[in-house]
Every structure is written in C-alpha cells, then in structure tokens.
Design an enzyme around this catalytic site. Structure first.
Site, PDB file in Angstrom:
ATOM      1  N   GLY A  59      51.012  38.042  56.565  1.00 41.53           N
ATOM      2  CA  GLY A  59      52.059  37.025  56.683  1.00 41.53           C
ATOM      3  C   GLY A  59      51.880  36.972  58.349  1.00 41.53           C
ATOM      4  O   GLY A  59      52.123  38.136  58.787  1.00 41.53           O
ATOM      5  N   TYR A  89      52.063  42.451  55.333  1.00 34.11           N
ATOM      6  CA  TYR A  89      53.490  42.051  55.395  1.00 34.11           C
ATOM      7  C   TYR A  89      54.230  41.887  54.095  1.00 34.11           C
ATOM      8  O   TYR A  89      55.158  42.458  53.575  1.00 34.11           O
ATOM      9  CB  TYR A  89      53.268  40.225  55.810  1.00 34.11           C
ATOM     10  CG  TYR A  89      54.961  39.337  55.322  1.00 34.11           C
ATOM     11  CD1 TYR A  89      55.950  39.308  56.504  1.00 34.11           C
ATOM     12  CD2 TYR A  89      54.587  38.919  54.685  1.00 34.11           C
ATOM     13  CE1 TYR A  89      57.237  39.154  56.784  1.00 34.11           C
ATOM     14  CE2 TYR A  89      56.339  38.465  54.302  1.00 34.11           C
ATOM     15  CZ  TYR A  89      57.397  38.365  55.897  1.00 34.11           C
ATOM     16  OH  TYR A  89      58.518  37.379  55.447  1.00 34.11           O
ATOM     17  N   HIS A 178      44.599  46.221  54.820  1.00 31.99           N
ATOM     18  CA  HIS A 178      43.787  44.246  53.968  1.00 31.99           C
ATOM     19  C   HIS A 178      42.626  45.338  53.241  1.00 31.99           C
ATOM     20  O   HIS A 178      41.497  45.224  53.592  1.00 31.99           O
ATOM     21  CB  HIS A 178      43.483  43.476  54.781  1.00 31.99           C
ATOM     22  CG  HIS A 178      44.485  43.219  55.707  1.00 31.99           C
ATOM     23  ND1 HIS A 178      44.848  41.506  55.420  1.00 31.99           N
ATOM     24  CD2 HIS A 178      45.213  43.276  56.998  1.00 31.99           C
ATOM     25  CE1 HIS A 178      45.932  41.546  56.054  1.00 31.99           C
ATOM     26  NE2 HIS A 178      46.351  42.569  56.629  1.00 31.99           N
ATOM     27  N   GLY A 233      24.322  12.992  46.020  1.00 35.76           N
ATOM     28  CA  GLY A 233      23.135  14.169  45.743  1.00 35.76           C
ATOM     29  C   GLY A 233      23.826  15.123  45.793  1.00 35.76           C
ATOM     30  O   GLY A 233      22.592  16.199  45.934  1.00 35.76           O
ATOM     31  N   VAL A 235      25.443  19.148  46.261  1.00 32.05           N
ATOM     32  CA  VAL A 235      25.716  19.825  45.127  1.00 32.05           C
ATOM     33  C   VAL A 235      26.666  19.907  44.132  1.00 32.05           C
ATOM     34  O   VAL A 235      27.283  19.318  42.297  1.00 32.05           O
ATOM     35  CB  VAL A 235      25.943  21.651  44.803  1.00 32.05           C
ATOM     36  CG1 VAL A 235      26.584  22.690  43.950  1.00 32.05           C
ATOM     37  CG2 VAL A 235      24.915  22.084  45.333  1.00 32.05           C
ATOM     38  N   ASP A 236      28.223  19.750  44.804  1.00 30.41           N
ATOM     39  CA  ASP A 236      29.709  19.299  44.205  1.00 30.41           C
ATOM     40  C   ASP A 236      30.130  18.372  43.167  1.00 30.41           C
ATOM     41  O   ASP A 236      30.359  18.572  41.954  1.00 30.41           O
ATOM     42  CB  ASP A 236      30.835  19.850  44.926  1.00 30.41           C
ATOM     43  CG  ASP A 236      30.555  20.441  45.922  1.00 30.41           C
ATOM     44  OD1 ASP A 236      30.474  21.420  45.495  1.00 30.41           O
ATOM     45  OD2 ASP A 236      31.173  20.452  47.350  1.00 30.41           O
ATOM     46  N   LYS A 378      33.117  27.308  46.611  1.00 30.30           N
ATOM     47  CA  LYS A 378      32.083  27.080  46.617  1.00 30.30           C
ATOM     48  C   LYS A 378      31.037  27.847  45.463  1.00 30.30           C
ATOM     49  O   LYS A 378      29.867  26.783  45.372  1.00 30.30           O
ATOM     50  CB  LYS A 378      31.278  26.961  47.575  1.00 30.30           C
ATOM     51  CG  LYS A 378      29.933  26.454  48.307  1.00 30.30           C
ATOM     52  CD  LYS A 378      29.836  24.834  48.217  1.00 30.30           C
ATOM     53  CE  LYS A 378      28.753  24.365  48.304  1.00 30.30           C
ATOM     54  NZ  LYS A 378      29.249  22.682  48.395  1.00 30.30           N
TER      55      LYS A 378
END
Ligand code: XMP
Length: 522
Positions: A59, A89, A178, A233, A235-236, A378
C-alpha cells in the site's frame, strides 16, 4: 456452501491500497485456493469467517517516523494464532505492530532485485534452499530497520537485509518484494506455500465446486421467485443466464433485444445458442426499426448513447410488464467491478465501473439484483462458461460495447452504413481467426468513418467511405496498447475489404493507444 464457509478453507487478503492487490487473489485462485479481498478496515469483521490465513497487501501509506494515522491490522489478528503473510507495506506493518521498527529510505527501491535465501523455510519449500539466489520485483520506499522479537531474516537482497522474514513458531511471515507480480517468477509458488504448507488451506476450489455452490445459493436466494435477465450476446450475461437457468429452470426469463446495432450474424447466434443448444426460452425482440428511428439525425456521441440506453430500458420494461410477477433482475457483474479498493489518497473508496447497460433498472422497476458472477474474474467466468458447456469460440469472443456498432459509426447511423460496417468488420475478424491472431488480441473491430474518398476501381472512379481497423492489447479495457499486426496481414485485409464491400474504397489502421484515445471511436 456460502462465502463464509468457503473462506474457512481459504485465504483472506486485506487490501492496504496497492495497485496489485487483486493479483494476490488471482495467483491463489489459479492454484485452486479460495481467496477473497477485503479493505483493511473490514478485516476485523471478516475474521469471523475464520480464514485459514491472512495476507496483508502492499500500500502507499508510510509507517516510518511513527505515523499514528497509518492503516493498521486489527490487534485481534495477532492474538488468534492465524498465519499471516505481510507483503511490502504489509511486512512493514507486521513489524511495526509487533514491536519492530521501520525507517524511511533515501530513495525508493523499484524494479528487479535478487534475493539470497539465508535459511530454509516452509515458505520456500520445494522452491529455494538456503544459499539459492532468485530474481524478485521490489517497489518500496520505507524499510525495516529492526525486526520484532522472534523474527529472523530468511532472505536478503543487497539493499534489503529483511527481504523475507519469518517467525516460524507463530507462523508470521513478511516479504519486502511482491510475489504476486509476474516479474517475481517464483512468486505464485511462494503464495501457494503460504496458503497450503503454512496456513493449511485446501487447494480444492474448482469451477466444478463453484458451479455446485452457486446453483445451491441461487436456489436459496431466489426461492420460488421469477428472474428477468437482459441478454446482450456477450459472455458475462450469457454465462450468468445459463447458470441461473440451471438453478431455477424456466422461472428465468431471458430477454434479448436485437437493436440492429449488432455484428454480422450475432443475433442469430445468440438465439440459436439459447433456444436450440440449451433449450432456454428466450424472448427475442426485433427492435431494429425503433433504434434506427431513435438515432435519426443524431450525431453527438453522448446523445447517441443516451438514446440507445433509454430505448433499451423502455423495451425491457415493456417485456417485463408482459411477463408480470418478476422479483429479480440478473446481471453479469464481475469481481473487478464490485471489489472495494483503497484509494491511494486516503480512506477506503468504492470503485464501481458502471458499464452495465441496464444500470438504474433495479430501482426503477423495484427489482432485487441477482449477480452470480460477482466473485469471479473474467477468465474464471470463461472457465465457468466452459463448465456449463458454452462453446469455446463463444467464450473467447472479444468484448463488445452495449451501444454496439453505433459507437463505431461516427456521425449519423443509417441502415446503409450499418450494413457496410458489418461486412468490413466480419472480413477483419474472420482474417484474424484464419491467421491465428484473434485469441492474442483483447479487442479488434472496424469503424466506419464519416468521410468519403476518391478511388479508382476497374476503369471507373469511385467515391466511397473510408473504414478504420482497430486492434488493441489490454487486460481490462482501462488502458490499451495498439496491437502490432503484421503489415502483410493488414494489406491482405484491406484488399479483401475494398474488393468485397460495396461502399468502402479505403482502409486505415488506427495507431492510437488508450490513453490518450479510447478503445471505441465514440
Ligand atoms: P473505451 O471506448 O471507453 O472502452 O475505451 C473500454 C471498453 O469498454 C467497452 N465499452 C462498453 N461496454 N457498455 C459496455 O458494456 C458500454 O456502454 C461500453 N462502452 C465501451 C469497450 O468496447 C472496451 O472494451
């Protein structure tokens, strides 16, 4: 199984505002660990769900110099013997809250670094042994100047003597680098070790298990009620609808509005997918004329969007009234749309992308929302779609905007222009498939420009429209880079378009990234 139960087998990530917090959840989920992200100030409440372990994200805040207002982890976290991994952090916070010290650095350490592993640890099990060296990615200003009691450094870099720290007996770990970003090649394995070898989370979260849990939860939430879904129409909304239909059958009412602004063959594809492939009743409304009438003489992009959005809602409401007795509205909202993130400028803020084409409807129609995909990314929606048997070619389709081809026809939209554009777009997309380029591109399409150019075809002069091809690389549509398509390929597509599409005699390639451009032309 509800979210609380899943979490009791999984990992909770507390977000302190890093740009890459979401990636922690993605890395773990990719490996079958159920994982949720909460703003740091919700961590205390969320501990009720008894997660197997907690990760404190990076952060932008600074701890150095005894900043009393710094975002903190609840003290309870350290009293309850929950395994904790602090990242950047999060590592410094762990130190500061447990009696160590953090100091400001003269400069930021940013980019690639090499760690040297100083001692074996379950965190590195099967990845590194003492003495190994490995690349990692750093991005930090402050650094730890004194470890709390019980901790030792298990890896160092030239500039960071506490690149990785551990209190093995209390199962508390910290990483200055990270592990969630791809520039730390072994990072996902380190996170997985924390989850499985230290926190004992089970790597058994699969799309199959999600599917079973989600259908059970939908049945419970919806009870005997009726649900309406707007099928775009895309995907989701399609995956959400197939999932809800699996749970409640024909009490789901799918409405598909053919605006006339869709791509070549799209309306037929979606109706046959639902009606024939799945035997899901679909109310298909041909509203092409209404949309064209509404767009008559409209050239301003925002006005276009508003007219399309309002008419869509009007038609949708008409259909809902005909069905009657509807209590719920289904939406294909995804996790990145709902996740609460921490603003780098202060307290928690809620980031909600509002690209939904039926936004505003729930309140207006007094409907409760059903969002079965709201915990998924997604690519997870694509896996769920595959689990539900949706064709791969359908699941891999590029995103398409709600206002459709209207925002790819600057100026007035007419039936003639729509026909021309559909053909050019189809030639481009087919060629991308033929050359194996389609799947590597976030979004590709043709736009029809409101200019005519002079050309010569055969022996005759032509005076026709110009079209622009656009292909971009992106991970979320927020920013985009221009796809580097081979010149030979673009040549071939341009020739096909000019030869086959009556109405276009010039083809351009759009070399604008986002920002400063947007992906769509309007
Ligand atoms: P822009 O043009 O803003 O687009 O760079 C970013 C991404 O969003 C899509 N887009 C939309 N999607 N409703 C949608 O569902 C909309 O109104 C809309 N406008 C843009 C666009 O295709 C791209 O993927």
């Amino acid at each position: 199984m509800d979210d609380e139960n899943k979490l009791s087998n999984g990992i909770l990530v507390a977000d302190f505002g890093s740009q890459v917090t979401l990636l922690i959840a993605r890395r773990l989920r990719e490996k079958g660990i159920y994982c949720e992200v909460v703003p740091y100030n919700r961590l205390r409440d969320k501990l009720e769900a008894a997660p197997k372990g907690v990760i404190l994200s990076g952060g932008p805040a600074s701890i150095a110099g005894g900043n009393d207002a710094m975002p903190r982890a609840p003290e309870r976290l350290f009293r309850e013997n929950i395994p904790v991994l602090g990242i950047c952090y999060g590592e410094q916070l762990l130190c500061a809250q447990l009696g160590g010290e953090v100091a400001p650095s003269h400069g930021r350490e940013f980019g690639n670094a090499n760690i040297t592993v100083r001692q074996d640890s379950p965190l590195f099990d099967g990845i590194f042994a003492a003495g190994d060296s490995a690349p990692v990615w750093m991005s930090h200003g402050d650094h730890i100047s004194q470890l709390p009691e019980g901790f030792t450094a298990i890896a160092t870099t030239q500039d960071a003597p506490f690149a990785a720290i551990a209190d093995e007996s209390r199962k508390l770990y910290g990483l200055q680098f990270h592990p969630e970003v791809v520039h730390t090649p072994n990072g996902a394995d380190i996170l997985f070790n924390f989850a499985t070898k230290i926190a004992n989370a089970s790597p058994d979260w699969t799309m199959g298990s999600f599917l079973n849990e989600a259908t059970a939860k939908l049945r419970e939430d919806i009870g005997g009620g009726h649900v309406i879904a707007a099928l775009s129409g895309g995907v989701d909304s399609s995956v959400a609808s197939v999932l809800i239909h699996k749970a409640i059958g024909d009490r789901l009412h799918c409405v598909f509005v053919d605006t006339g602004l869709l791509r070549q063959g799209e309306a037929e594809q979606i109706t046959s997918l639902f009606q024939q492939h799945y035997d899901i009743p679909l109310i298909a409304i041909n509203a092409q004329k209404r949309f064209l009438d509404a767009l008559h003489n409209v050239t301003d992009p925002e006005e276009k969007r508003k007219k399309i959005g309002n008419l869509f809602i009007e038609i949708f409401e008409e259909e809902a009234d005909k069905i009657g007795n509807i209590e719920f509205l289904a939406q294909g909202t995804l996790y990145p749309d709902v996740i609460e993130s921490i603003s780098p400028h202060g307290g928690p803020s809620v980031k909600i992308k509002s690209h939904h084409n039926v936004g505003g409807l729930p309140e207006r129609m007094n409907l409760k929302l059903i969002e079965p995909l709201r915990s998924l990314f997604k690519d997870e929606v694509r896996s769920l779609g595959a689990e539900l048997g949706l064709p791969e070619a359908f699941l891999k389709r590029h995103p398409f905007p709600g206002p459709g081809l209207a925002v790819r026809i600057p100026g007035e939209v007419t039936i003639e222009k729509l026909e021309i554009l559909r053909q050019a777009d189809d030639i481009f997309i087919r060629a991308l498939h033929e050359h194996g380029l389609y799947d590597d591109i976030w979004q590709a399409f043709a736009a029809l420009l409101p200019v005519r150019a002079v050309g010569v075809m055969g022996d005759a002069r032509s005076y026709q429209y110009a079209c622009a091809l656009r292909a971009v690389a992106s991970s979320d549509g927020m920013t985009a880079a221009v796809s580097d398509l081979p010149g030979e390929f673009l040549n071939e597509v341009a020739t096909r378009i000019v030869n086959q599409v009556d109405g276009i005699n010039r083809v351009l390639y759009d070399f604008t990234s986002k920002p400063p451009g947007t992906i769509e032309w309007e």
